[in-house]
Enzyme design. Structure first.
Site, PDB file in Angstrom:
ATOM      1  N   ARG A 170       0.691  -1.198   0.030  1.00 46.62           N
ATOM      2  CA  ARG A 170       0.139   0.179  -0.140  1.00 46.62           C
ATOM      3  C   ARG A 170       1.000   1.288  -0.058  1.00 46.62           C
ATOM      4  O   ARG A 170       2.143   1.202   0.147  1.00 46.62           O
ATOM      5  CB  ARG A 170      -0.978  -0.001   1.308  1.00 46.62           C
ATOM      6  CG  ARG A 170      -0.509  -0.459   2.516  1.00 46.62           C
ATOM      7  CD  ARG A 170       0.526   0.006   3.235  1.00 46.62           C
ATOM      8  NE  ARG A 170       0.229   1.631   3.233  1.00 46.62           N
ATOM      9  CZ  ARG A 170       1.262   2.497   3.623  1.00 46.62           C
ATOM     10  NH1 ARG A 170       2.304   2.040   3.735  1.00 46.62           N
ATOM     11  NH2 ARG A 170       0.973   3.679   3.934  1.00 46.62           N
ATOM     12  N   GLY A 171       0.086   2.447  -0.100  1.00 41.88           N
ATOM     13  CA  GLY A 171       0.947   3.615  -0.427  1.00 41.88           C
ATOM     14  C   GLY A 171       1.108   3.886  -1.874  1.00 41.88           C
ATOM     15  O   GLY A 171       1.485   2.988  -2.758  1.00 41.88           O
ATOM     16  N   ASP A 209      -1.740  10.978  -2.154  1.00 39.07           N
ATOM     17  CA  ASP A 209      -2.266   9.976  -3.130  1.00 39.07           C
ATOM     18  C   ASP A 209      -2.567  10.400  -4.447  1.00 39.07           C
ATOM     19  O   ASP A 209      -2.635   9.818  -5.576  1.00 39.07           O
ATOM     20  CB  ASP A 209      -3.470   9.134  -2.724  1.00 39.07           C
ATOM     21  CG  ASP A 209      -3.001   8.216  -1.300  1.00 39.07           C
ATOM     22  OD1 ASP A 209      -3.011   8.707  -0.206  1.00 39.07           O
ATOM     23  OD2 ASP A 209      -2.722   7.124  -1.800  1.00 39.07           O
ATOM     24  N   ASN A 217      -5.310  12.428   0.630  1.00 38.85           N
ATOM     25  CA  ASN A 217      -4.320  11.561   1.215  1.00 38.85           C
ATOM     26  C   ASN A 217      -5.217  10.733   2.168  1.00 38.85           C
ATOM     27  O   ASN A 217      -6.296  11.054   2.426  1.00 38.85           O
ATOM     28  CB  ASN A 217      -3.166  12.341   1.841  1.00 38.85           C
ATOM     29  CG  ASN A 217      -2.023  11.705   2.713  1.00 38.85           C
ATOM     30  OD1 ASN A 217      -1.508  10.764   1.877  1.00 38.85           O
ATOM     31  ND2 ASN A 217      -1.764  11.785   4.008  1.00 38.85           N
ATOM     32  N   LYS A 218      -4.561  10.052   3.180  1.00 35.23           N
ATOM     33  CA  LYS A 218      -5.342   9.227   4.057  1.00 35.23           C
ATOM     34  C   LYS A 218      -6.502   9.626   4.988  1.00 35.23           C
ATOM     35  O   LYS A 218      -6.123  10.961   5.396  1.00 35.23           O
ATOM     36  CB  LYS A 218      -4.180   8.786   4.868  1.00 35.23           C
ATOM     37  CG  LYS A 218      -4.766   7.558   6.041  1.00 35.23           C
ATOM     38  CD  LYS A 218      -5.654   6.322   5.485  1.00 35.23           C
ATOM     39  CE  LYS A 218      -5.023   5.615   4.403  1.00 35.23           C
ATOM     40  NZ  LYS A 218      -6.128   4.776   3.476  1.00 35.23           N
TER      41      LYS A 218
HETATM   42  O1  MRU Z   1      -4.770   3.172   2.231  1.00 39.52           O
HETATM   43  P1  MRU Z   1      -3.130   3.371   1.929  1.00 39.52           P
HETATM   44  O2  MRU Z   1      -2.115   2.950   3.017  1.00 39.52           O
HETATM   45  O3  MRU Z   1      -2.463   3.115   0.788  1.00 39.52           O
HETATM   46  O4  MRU Z   1      -3.083   5.047   2.058  1.00 39.52           O
HETATM   47  C1  MRU Z   1      -1.623   5.691   1.897  1.00 39.52           C
HETATM   48  C2  MRU Z   1      -1.454   7.144   2.248  1.00 39.52           C
HETATM   49  O5  MRU Z   1      -2.709   7.709   2.332  1.00 39.52           O
HETATM   50  C3  MRU Z   1      -0.068   7.685   2.292  1.00 39.52           C
HETATM   51  O6  MRU Z   1       0.055   8.720   2.955  1.00 39.52           O
HETATM   52  C4  MRU Z   1       0.215   7.813   0.630  1.00 39.52           C
HETATM   53  O7  MRU Z   1      -0.210   7.118  -0.395  1.00 39.52           O
HETATM   54  C5  MRU Z   1       1.585   8.700   0.380  1.00 39.52           C
HETATM   55  S1  MRU Z   1       2.491   7.408   0.291  1.00 39.52           S
HETATM   56  C6  MRU Z   1       4.025   8.079   0.190  1.00 39.52           C
END
Ligand code: MRU
Length: 359
Positions: free
Chosen positions: A47-48, A238, A248-249
């Site tokens: 993820r990320g 994201d 973002n998250k």
């Molecule tokens: O749901 P996830 O864990 O994939 O979400 C990740 C995030 O929101 C991160 O902050 C984002 O992807 C940036 S990663 C460099």
């Protein structure tokens, strides 16, 4: 210390550190097919935003390698099918679509290359996407470290670290660089409900690198800001729209509003692959809705009535006006963002053509 790597491509094998099990277990998952890669992205083994893009690129390499015949039309059909399956894994992070489009360009631009040649070209492109991401993160770190005062207490949300990228991280890349510059920083990590990326991943990743970190629950951030315990905030992204709005998250927007109220700088760190020039504002960013069980349970343990209604958006959008600066691999963008973001477009081929980035 060996640099943390969530994605490893070795001798035609894709190994992913299973992030659903961290920090309790350190297990890797090996993907042999593009379907397995799609499943790993969907279930958040990986993820990320940048990590999803890199992994999907290798997914297409696995698809190409499964083509047993020297038959280009067959290969093209297979690759298109794999691309479409991979596109449907997660909707918000644009890096996924960016990486898949970049890979597609290879087979579209080389219609006459034999299958065996195309396999090699696709593998080389996926490795380039992987290696470039690492280099971009180091560059983000170098630029971002300039913004970090000595002794700063930094709040971060979710995990934008080595685990979320090809290595080093974006928000955590800045933190790593500031730490390496001997700035004696200290990090507060929001636990990041519902999936606890802050508690499980950021806290673990920083401890592994001996970077001082204190874990807090999401609801404590405002109190800490009021107590003047936080000097600045850095998060990842994201997807960034043409006007600088940032997805973002979930919970990032609340942190940005709190930072604005307390007059604390709020920084976003992201590579060029996170910018989506095809959309004007954050209103157009598709927000992933996830399973209700993620809220009713924590690590499989029920914490709410089993029949309670749940709403579980995985991301939110922070308006550009709440963002002090966006730290990119090409330097630091300051508001108003529209002009400097459009100047970046020329450097990010996929989106100069204003391709759609939704699944
Ligand atoms: O749901 P996830 O864990 O994939 O979400 C990740 C995030 O929101 C991160 O902050 C984002 O992807 C940036 S990663 C460099």
């Amino acid at each position: 210390m060996k640099a943390l790597k969530a994605i490893a491509w070795e001798n035609g094998k894709l190994s992913l550190l299973n992030q659903t099990l961290l920090p309790v277990q350190k297990q890797t998952v090996t993907c042999h097919t593009y379907d397995e890669v799609a499943e790993a992205i969907k279930t958040m083994v990986v993820r990320g935003a940048p990590a999803i893009g890199v992994t999907a690129a290798y997914g297409l390499v696995l698809a190409a390698r499964s083509c047993a015949h020297e038959n280009r039309p067959m290969m093209n059909t297979l690759l298109q099918r794999a691309k479409s399956v991979l596109r449907q894994t997660r909707p918000t992070a644009v890096n996924l679509f960016w990486a898949l489009d970049r890979m597609e360009k290879i087979w579209l631009d080389n219609p006459d290359s034999p299958v065996s040649e195309l396999k090699k070209m696709l593998e080389a492109e996926a490795i380039a996407i992987d290696e470039e991401d690492l280099a971009r993160n180091k560059s983000i770190g170098r630029h971002g470290s300039e913004l970090i005062p000595a002794g700063a207490n930094i709040l971060t949300h979710c995990n934008a670290g080595a685990l979320a990228t090809a290595g080093y991280g974006t928000a955590l890349g800045v933190i790593r660089a500031a730490h390496a510059d001997n700035k004696k920083i200290h990090v507060y990590a929001d636990e990041t409900r519902p999936l606890l990326q802050g508690a499980r991943l950021t806290a673990w990743e920083l401890l592994e690198d001996n970077i001082p970190v204190t874990l807090i629950t999401d609801s404590m951030a405002g109190y800490l800001m009021g107590q003047k315990k936080i000097d600045l905030i850095i998060v990842g992204a994201d997807r960034i729209a043409a006007n600088g709005d940032v997805a973002n998250k979930i919970g990032t927007y609340s942190v940005a509003v709190l930072a604005d109220y307390h007059r604390i700088p709020f920084y976003v760190a992201a590579p060029l692959s996170t910018f989506d020039l095809s959309i004007a504002t954050g209103n157009e960013i598709p927000i992933e809705q996830r399973q209700h069980e993620e809220i009713r349970k924590i690590n499989g343990v029920t914490v709410a009535p089993e029949n309670v209604k749940v709403y579980n958006p995985a991301f939110d959008v922070t308006p550009a006006l709440l963002i002090t600066a966006i730290i990119t691999d090409h330097g630091i963008l300051k508001p108003p963002y529209a002009q400097c973001i459009s100047a970046l477009a020329g450097l990010n081929q996929c989106y100069t053509e204003k391709k759609g980035c939704t699944p």
